[in-house]
Design an enzyme around this catalytic site. Sequence first.
Site, short mmCIF file in Angstrom:
data_model
loop_
_atom_site.label_atom_id
_atom_site.label_comp_id
_atom_site.label_asym_id
_atom_site.label_seq_id
_atom_site.Cartn_x
_atom_site.Cartn_y
_atom_site.Cartn_z
N LYS A 133 41.52 47.86 36.80
CA LYS A 133 40.97 46.74 36.03
C LYS A 133 41.62 45.43 36.47
CE LYS A 133 42.35 45.41 31.96
NZ LYS A 133 42.66 45.29 30.52
N ASP A 151 37.15 46.47 30.86
CA ASP A 151 38.07 46.33 29.74
C ASP A 151 37.45 47.00 28.52
OD1 ASP A 151 36.10 44.60 28.84
OD2 ASP A 151 37.49 42.95 28.39
#
Length: 239
Positions: A133, A151
């Site tokens: 991420k 996320d």
Amino acid sequence: MPRNVASAGESRLALVRRARRMTRILAETYPDAHCELDFGNPLELLVATILSAQCTDKRVNMVTPVLFAKYRTAADYAAADRAELEEIIKSTGFFRAKANSIIGMAQAVCERYRGEVPGRLKDLVTLPGVGRKTANVVLGNAFDVPGITVDTHFQRLTRRFGWTTETDPVKIEHAVGELIPKNQWTLMSHYLIWHGRRMCHARRPACGVCPLAALCPAYGEGPTDPKVAAKLVRPGPFS
């Protein structure tokens, strides 16, 4: 009432078309969508993204001006006095672990990449405190390399939209990447994150005013009355 267009029998082609149409609508809804972390270079974005774990972008942006003024290079972070660094970032939470990640990341950048943040996913994820991420945030926003930022908002919305049933972030990344053209990955991530922060909330999504209502299989999870739903919209900014 919007029609529930997605079903267990939705074809692959229909899913792709629906996902891309939803992305276009979000692009029209959030034409200014961007990374809400303030940064001036790849190193600053990498540090800010590490700090953003379990913390709002707004809080991170309150801390980074002092941080970035004191530490300008990877070497500066690598040689940082831990107590001083922890004091600056304390308000972001989990500051000891974050300090470890930042110092470790910076040391690795200095040792392996001559002090320059690498611009490849396979290199970024080898750095302490940097997962996919974080790496995709840096790639997409600092290097203009397409990346999907999975996320919590992105995970919630892609499942709610019926784009995927996966729960593992890496599997979600790959599943969504097959629906949306690669050159749109970074902006698409921003669109979903902005929509998740502003309208498609976890507990009470503002269904009654959502521009995606007619294409969303989860329509009705939140209030459908426009007046009630409008009160749930958070206009931001979240930076």
